[in-house]
Design an enzyme around this catalytic site. Structure first.
Site, mmCIF file in Angstrom:
data_model
loop_
_atom_site.group_PDB
_atom_site.id
_atom_site.type_symbol
_atom_site.label_atom_id
_atom_site.label_comp_id
_atom_site.label_asym_id
_atom_site.label_seq_id
_atom_site.Cartn_x
_atom_site.Cartn_y
_atom_site.Cartn_z
ATOM 1 N N SER A 142 -42.164 12.519 38.797
ATOM 2 C CA SER A 142 -41.779 12.376 39.856
ATOM 3 C C SER A 142 -41.798 11.519 41.029
ATOM 4 O O SER A 142 -43.363 12.462 41.335
ATOM 5 C CB SER A 142 -40.303 13.374 40.120
ATOM 6 O OG SER A 142 -40.093 12.756 41.559
ATOM 7 N N TYR A 155 -39.200 21.708 42.293
ATOM 8 C CA TYR A 155 -39.195 21.060 42.070
ATOM 9 C C TYR A 155 -40.499 19.821 42.476
ATOM 10 O O TYR A 155 -41.013 19.746 40.894
ATOM 11 C CB TYR A 155 -38.183 19.608 42.439
ATOM 12 C CG TYR A 155 -37.980 18.636 41.757
ATOM 13 C CD1 TYR A 155 -37.111 18.480 39.985
ATOM 14 C CD2 TYR A 155 -38.453 17.399 42.228
ATOM 15 C CE1 TYR A 155 -36.525 17.467 39.745
ATOM 16 C CE2 TYR A 155 -37.444 15.969 41.950
ATOM 17 C CZ TYR A 155 -37.601 16.124 40.157
ATOM 18 O OH TYR A 155 -36.787 15.484 40.019
HETATM 19 N N1 LIG Z 1 -32.355 11.152 39.304
HETATM 20 C C1 LIG Z 1 -33.669 10.649 39.915
HETATM 21 O O1 LIG Z 1 -33.296 10.234 40.751
HETATM 22 C C2 LIG Z 1 -34.847 11.020 39.554
HETATM 23 C C3 LIG Z 1 -36.187 10.911 40.444
HETATM 24 C C4 LIG Z 1 -37.270 11.459 39.801
HETATM 25 C C5 LIG Z 1 -37.552 12.002 38.489
HETATM 26 N N2 LIG Z 1 -36.413 12.508 37.799
HETATM 27 C C6 LIG Z 1 -36.720 13.185 36.555
HETATM 28 O O2 LIG Z 1 -35.846 12.193 35.581
HETATM 29 C C7 LIG Z 1 -34.909 13.017 34.171
HETATM 30 C C8 LIG Z 1 -34.086 12.399 34.306
HETATM 31 O O3 LIG Z 1 -33.183 13.114 35.508
HETATM 32 P P1 LIG Z 1 -32.032 12.053 35.590
HETATM 33 O O4 LIG Z 1 -31.746 11.613 37.246
HETATM 34 O O5 LIG Z 1 -31.967 11.405 34.910
HETATM 35 O O6 LIG Z 1 -30.830 13.679 34.976
HETATM 36 P P2 LIG Z 1 -29.475 13.925 34.944
HETATM 37 O O7 LIG Z 1 -28.885 13.057 34.512
HETATM 38 O O8 LIG Z 1 -29.585 15.157 35.483
HETATM 39 O O9 LIG Z 1 -30.509 14.286 32.612
HETATM 40 C C9 LIG Z 1 -30.679 15.251 32.767
HETATM 41 C C10 LIG Z 1 -30.827 15.737 30.818
HETATM 42 O O10 LIG Z 1 -31.905 16.030 30.621
HETATM 43 C C11 LIG Z 1 -31.423 17.705 29.679
HETATM 44 N N3 LIG Z 1 -31.030 19.260 30.324
HETATM 45 C C12 LIG Z 1 -31.574 19.921 31.298
HETATM 46 N N4 LIG Z 1 -31.443 21.136 31.229
HETATM 47 C C13 LIG Z 1 -31.939 20.881 29.661
HETATM 48 C C14 LIG Z 1 -32.505 21.977 28.897
HETATM 49 N N5 LIG Z 1 -33.354 22.821 29.093
HETATM 50 N N6 LIG Z 1 -32.918 21.432 27.922
HETATM 51 C C15 LIG Z 1 -33.022 20.018 26.897
HETATM 52 N N7 LIG Z 1 -32.153 19.080 28.087
HETATM 53 C C16 LIG Z 1 -31.722 19.645 28.719
HETATM 54 C C17 LIG Z 1 -29.438 17.665 30.131
HETATM 55 O O11 LIG Z 1 -28.289 17.936 29.572
HETATM 56 P P3 LIG Z 1 -27.783 19.184 29.099
HETATM 57 O O12 LIG Z 1 -27.477 20.251 30.842
HETATM 58 O O13 LIG Z 1 -26.862 18.857 28.730
HETATM 59 O O14 LIG Z 1 -28.738 19.877 29.282
HETATM 60 C C18 LIG Z 1 -29.140 15.581 30.340
HETATM 61 O O15 LIG Z 1 -29.379 15.232 29.393
HETATM 62 C C19 LIG Z 1 -35.493 14.328 34.681
HETATM 63 O O16 LIG Z 1 -37.321 15.205 34.604
HETATM 64 C C20 LIG Z 1 -35.319 14.154 36.582
HETATM 65 O O17 LIG Z 1 -36.638 15.075 37.021
HETATM 66 C C21 LIG Z 1 -35.208 11.221 38.245
#
Ligand SMILES: NC(=O)c1ccc[n+]([C@@H]2O[C@H](COP(=O)([O-])OP(=O)(O)OC[C@H]3O[C@@H](n4cnc5c(N)ncnc54)[C@H](OP(=O)(O)O)[C@@H]3O)[C@@H](O)[C@H]2O)c1
Length: 256
Positions: A142, A155
């Site tokens: 990120s 984070y």
């Molecule tokens: N959205 C943003 O603005 C943003 C910005 C920078 C970086 N990111 C990064 O992008 C990635 C995806 O984020 P997102 O925004 O798409 O979030 P999200 O919609 O909350 O998706 C996160 C996914 O990770 C899974 N997950 C969480 N804990 C897990 C575990 N212990 N084992 C396996 N799967 C797990 C969740 O499913 P379950 O809970 O069912 O396991 C979900 O499918 C993350 O690494 C986040 O830090 C996001």
């Protein structure tokens, strides 16, 4: 990596919702077979249905904080679905950890999911890819890893660690014929960010995020960072000396 290189088997962690889910659908639409992992199996089943093409997306339920389960999942994908040609280590979570509420359980949960989840995945994948002298691993960090931001200590620490890890591994893996990509998103509208109560500048939707990721993968970029406005802002913040940097983050603390 070229358009033709979206072939074979992709493994996407965190594929149940948000960026990972949209990316799994995009990779399947390009013809890849996608092994989709997350803890919530119902999300993965509905994702497989959404793909349309039977067998395009295959659910592989997994908790990435469980090292033995990660090893078993990778072995299962390789044996039953096919050799992994592209792995997107995207599973992640966020939990506010402030100086006032310095909660070690929350901290450990964020570290175990974001950092150790990727480490366990790399540990299972790298011997296979290095032996085949092929494949690409993309680590989702990120722009929050560029600098430590108030209440985001856990984070930001995990994302900074992932950036350092990817930088460290990249030249070593290159000599083994394995490609490494670092994905640094800005704010993307997903279930993760919908919990945020603060304003999120330059927020984009998952379609825009996936477009940036797919085109970065096609071009073989090391760092895929988006949207450009957030990339510029965070790279500027990242290059500031501590004086002006803390002048900005002190103002953020006053607004909390
Ligand atoms: N959205 C943003 O603005 C943003 C910005 C920078 C970086 N990111 C990064 O992008 C990635 C995806 O984020 P997102 O925004 O798409 O979030 P999200 O919609 O909350 O998706 C996160 C996914 O990770 C899974 N997950 C969480 N804990 C897990 C575990 N212990 N084992 C396996 N799967 C797990 C969740 O499913 P379950 O809970 O069912 O396991 C979900 O499918 C993350 O690494 C986040 O830090 C996001």
């Amino acid at each position: 990596m070229t358009r033709e290189a979206f072939t074979g088997t992709a493994w996407v962690t965190g594929a149940g919702t948000g960026i990972g889910r949209a990316l799994a659908l995009a990779l399947a639409a390009r013809g890849m077979t996608v092994a989709a992992s997350a803890r919530t199996e119902t999300d993965l089943v509905s994702l497989a249905d959404e793909a349309g093409r039977p067998g395009a997306i295959l659910p592989v339920p997994l908790d990435v904080t469980d090292e033995a389960a990660v090893r078993a999942a990778v072995a299962h994908i390789e044996a039953v679905i096919g050799p992994i040609t592209l792995a997107i280590l995207n599973a992640g979570t966020n939990s506010e950890v402030s100086a006032q509420k310095f909660d070690t359980d929350k901290f450990a949960h964020v570290v175990n999911t974001n950092l150790m989840g990727a480490v366990y995945s790399l540990s299972a994948l790298l011997p296979l890819l290095r032996q085949r002298r092929a494949g690409r691993v993309a680590v989702v960090a990120s722009v929050a890893g560029y600098r430590g931001l108030p209440t985001s200590g856990a984070y930001s620490a995990t994302k900074a660690a992932l950036i350092a890890l990817a930088e460290a591994l990249k030249p070593e893996l290159e000599t083994d014929g394995v490609e490494l990509t670092l994905i640094n998103p800005g704010f993307v509208d997903t279930p993760l960010t919908r919990k945020n109560s603060f304003p999120m500048p330059f927020l984009i939707d998952t379609d825009e995020a996936v477009h940036a990721i797919m085109s970065g993968l096609e071009r073989g970029r090391f760092e895929i960072v988006f949207p450009w406005q957030m990339a510029l802002l965070m790279k500027l913040l990242g290059s500031l000396p501590y004086g002006p940097f803390f002048a900005i983050t002190r103002r953020l603390v006053r607004r909390l």
